[in-house]
Design an enzyme around this catalytic site. Structure first.
Site, mmCIF file in Angstrom:
data_model
loop_
_atom_site.group_PDB
_atom_site.id
_atom_site.type_symbol
_atom_site.label_atom_id
_atom_site.label_comp_id
_atom_site.label_asym_id
_atom_site.label_seq_id
_atom_site.Cartn_x
_atom_site.Cartn_y
_atom_site.Cartn_z
ATOM 1 C CB SER A 157 -0.834 -0.019 1.288
ATOM 2 O OG SER A 157 -1.458 1.226 1.516
ATOM 3 C CE1 TYR A 170 -4.528 -2.148 4.944
ATOM 4 C CE2 TYR A 170 -3.295 -0.115 4.590
ATOM 5 C CZ TYR A 170 -4.020 -1.183 4.091
ATOM 6 O OH TYR A 170 -4.245 -1.279 2.733
HETATM 7 P P1 NAD Z 1 -11.607 -6.120 -0.348
HETATM 8 O O1 NAD Z 1 -12.206 -6.022 1.032
HETATM 9 O O2 NAD Z 1 -12.438 -5.738 -1.521
HETATM 10 O O3 NAD Z 1 -11.083 -7.609 -0.584
HETATM 11 C C1 NAD Z 1 -10.351 -8.302 0.393
HETATM 12 C C2 NAD Z 1 -10.258 -9.762 -0.002
HETATM 13 O O4 NAD Z 1 -9.541 -10.451 1.034
HETATM 14 C C3 NAD Z 1 -11.629 -10.447 -0.101
HETATM 15 O O5 NAD Z 1 -11.596 -11.417 -1.130
HETATM 16 C C4 NAD Z 1 -11.769 -11.143 1.260
HETATM 17 O O6 NAD Z 1 -12.649 -12.263 1.250
HETATM 18 C C5 NAD Z 1 -10.337 -11.549 1.484
HETATM 19 N N1 NAD Z 1 -10.019 -11.838 2.875
HETATM 20 C C6 NAD Z 1 -10.185 -11.051 3.966
HETATM 21 N N2 NAD Z 1 -9.802 -11.711 5.085
HETATM 22 C C7 NAD Z 1 -9.371 -12.933 4.669
HETATM 23 C C8 NAD Z 1 -8.851 -14.075 5.334
HETATM 24 N N3 NAD Z 1 -8.704 -14.105 6.677
HETATM 25 N N4 NAD Z 1 -8.542 -15.158 4.596
HETATM 26 C C9 NAD Z 1 -8.715 -15.169 3.250
HETATM 27 N N5 NAD Z 1 -9.188 -14.105 2.563
HETATM 28 C C10 NAD Z 1 -9.520 -13.018 3.274
HETATM 29 O O7 NAD Z 1 -10.251 -5.283 -0.281
HETATM 30 P P2 NAD Z 1 -9.348 -4.600 -1.426
HETATM 31 O O8 NAD Z 1 -9.568 -3.147 -1.374
HETATM 32 O O9 NAD Z 1 -9.483 -5.311 -2.711
HETATM 33 O O10 NAD Z 1 -7.898 -4.857 -0.807
HETATM 34 C C11 NAD Z 1 -7.053 -5.896 -1.254
HETATM 35 C C12 NAD Z 1 -5.636 -5.632 -0.783
HETATM 36 O O11 NAD Z 1 -5.183 -4.399 -1.334
HETATM 37 C C13 NAD Z 1 -5.482 -5.518 0.731
HETATM 38 O O12 NAD Z 1 -4.265 -6.112 1.135
HETATM 39 C C14 NAD Z 1 -5.441 -4.023 0.944
HETATM 40 O O13 NAD Z 1 -4.746 -3.670 2.107
HETATM 41 C C15 NAD Z 1 -4.689 -3.576 -0.304
HETATM 42 N N6 NAD Z 1 -4.884 -2.165 -0.648
HETATM 43 C C16 NAD Z 1 -6.117 -1.697 -0.970
HETATM 44 C C17 NAD Z 1 -6.262 -0.353 -1.302
HETATM 45 C C18 NAD Z 1 -7.580 0.232 -1.698
HETATM 46 O O14 NAD Z 1 -7.667 1.470 -1.831
HETATM 47 N N7 NAD Z 1 -8.608 -0.555 -1.919
HETATM 48 C C19 NAD Z 1 -5.146 0.495 -1.283
HETATM 49 C C20 NAD Z 1 -3.911 -0.024 -0.934
HETATM 50 C C21 NAD Z 1 -3.794 -1.370 -0.628
#
Ligand code: NAD
Length: 275
Positions: A157, A170
């Site tokens: 991130s 985080y």
């Molecule tokens: P999201 O909530 O849409 O998806 C998260 C996914 O992780 C889902 O498929 C969920 O079922 C799965 N998950 C959660 N806990 C779990 C567990 N214990 N075991 C297995 N699967 C699990 O989130 P997102 O926004 O797509 O984020 C995905 C990644 O990207 C994360 O690591 C997040 O920190 C990172 N990220 C997101 C953003 C953003 O702006 N969306 C920015 C920077 C980094």
């Protein structure tokens, strides 16, 4: 013959990951699902993972496989459980024969000041956002090195490079994954295995949608104000990145074109960390 070679070249550039097999953690939603789609489109078999309704996941699995003519499997492994992660790696190896690509993407968020941050949330975030990557890489690294090919992409991130208040667990986990990425890059460098971190700013996904609603409620301001004045305040291009953009970068890193990129933490943040 020349024509045939050129045709094959064109085909491999259209499907740069043809014949590869990938595990994408947390791929039932958001960025992970976007990456899984991009890998499948590029020709890779994919193991989906994450939570959700069984029927929806099965529909997603089947439609990805049919749309791109690749093998798509699913594991319900909980990324906070080391044993389940090892079993998922074994399931993937049995199904595909080998694992060439690992995308450590599963992640959760919790926002609170340090003094009232629930210790169990700290442990959970460290387990899912950081330790899961260690357990999965540990399970597949030897095989990648033995075959002289591997691609590891960790979804960190912008918070893996800089901090914001109230996101202690985080930010700690996302900085940690950047460090882990570099160590794996050094250990895999002479065996054709690359390891990189992608560091997105805000990407439009369900995780961010939930943050918008939560912050609108707690600050008592409209959703548009949360987007403009809170989320995109520090993102100079004033737009969310898309899951397709993250997917395209991941495919490039996993392709032959990405062979010399390793140990990098690549911001996809519209200039946020250039401040
Ligand atoms: P999201 O909530 O849409 O998806 C998260 C996914 O992780 C889902 O498929 C969920 O079922 C799965 N998950 C959660 N806990 C779990 C567990 N214990 N075991 C297995 N699967 C699990 O989130 P997102 O926004 O797509 O984020 C995905 C990644 O990207 C994360 O690591 C997040 O920190 C990172 N990220 C997101 C953003 C953003 O702006 N969306 C920015 C920077 C980094």
């Amino acid at each position: 013959m020349l024509v045939l070679n050129r045709k094959m070249d064109m085909q491999s550039s259209r499907r740069p990951l043809e014949g590869r097999a990938a595990i994408v953690t947390g791929s039932t939603s958001g960025i992970g699902l976007g990456i899984a789609k991009a890998l499948a489109e590029a020709g890779s078999a994919v193991m989906l993972n994450g939570f959700g309704h069984r029927d929806d996941i099965e529909m997603q699995r089947r439609s990805l496989a049919e749309a791109h003519d690749v093998d798509v499997a699913y594991s319900d492994a909980d990324m906070s459980q080391a044993d389940a992660i090892r079993s998922m790696a074994e399931q993937g190896t049995r199904r595909f024969g080998q694992i060439d690509i690992v995308i450590n993407n599963a992640g959760i968020q919790h926002v609170a000041p340090v003094e009232s941050f629930p210790p169990e949330k700290w442990d959970q975030i460290l387990a899912i956002n950081l330790s899961s990557a260690f357990h999965l890489v540990r399970a597949i690294f030897e095989g990648m090195k033995a075959r002289n090919f591997g691609r590891i992409v960790n979804i960190s991130s912008a918070h893996g490079l800089i901090a914001s208040p109230f996101k202690s667990a985080y930010v700690a986990a996302k900085h940690g994954i950047v460090g882990f990425t570099k160590v794996v890059a050094l250990e895999g460098a002479d065996a054709g295995v690359t390891s990189n971190a992608i560091c997105p700013g805000y990407v439009w996904t369900p995780l961010v949608e939930r943050q918008i609603d939560d912050q609108a409620k707690s600050h008592k301001i409209p959703r548009e104000a949360v987007i403009r004045d809170v989320l995109l305040k520090n993102q100079p291009n004033k737009r969310f990145a898309s899951v397709e953009e993250i997917g395209a970068l991941t495919v490039f890193l996993c392709s032959d074109g990405g062979s010399s990129i390793t140990g990098a933490a690549i911001p996809v943040d519209g200039g946020w960390t250039a401040h």
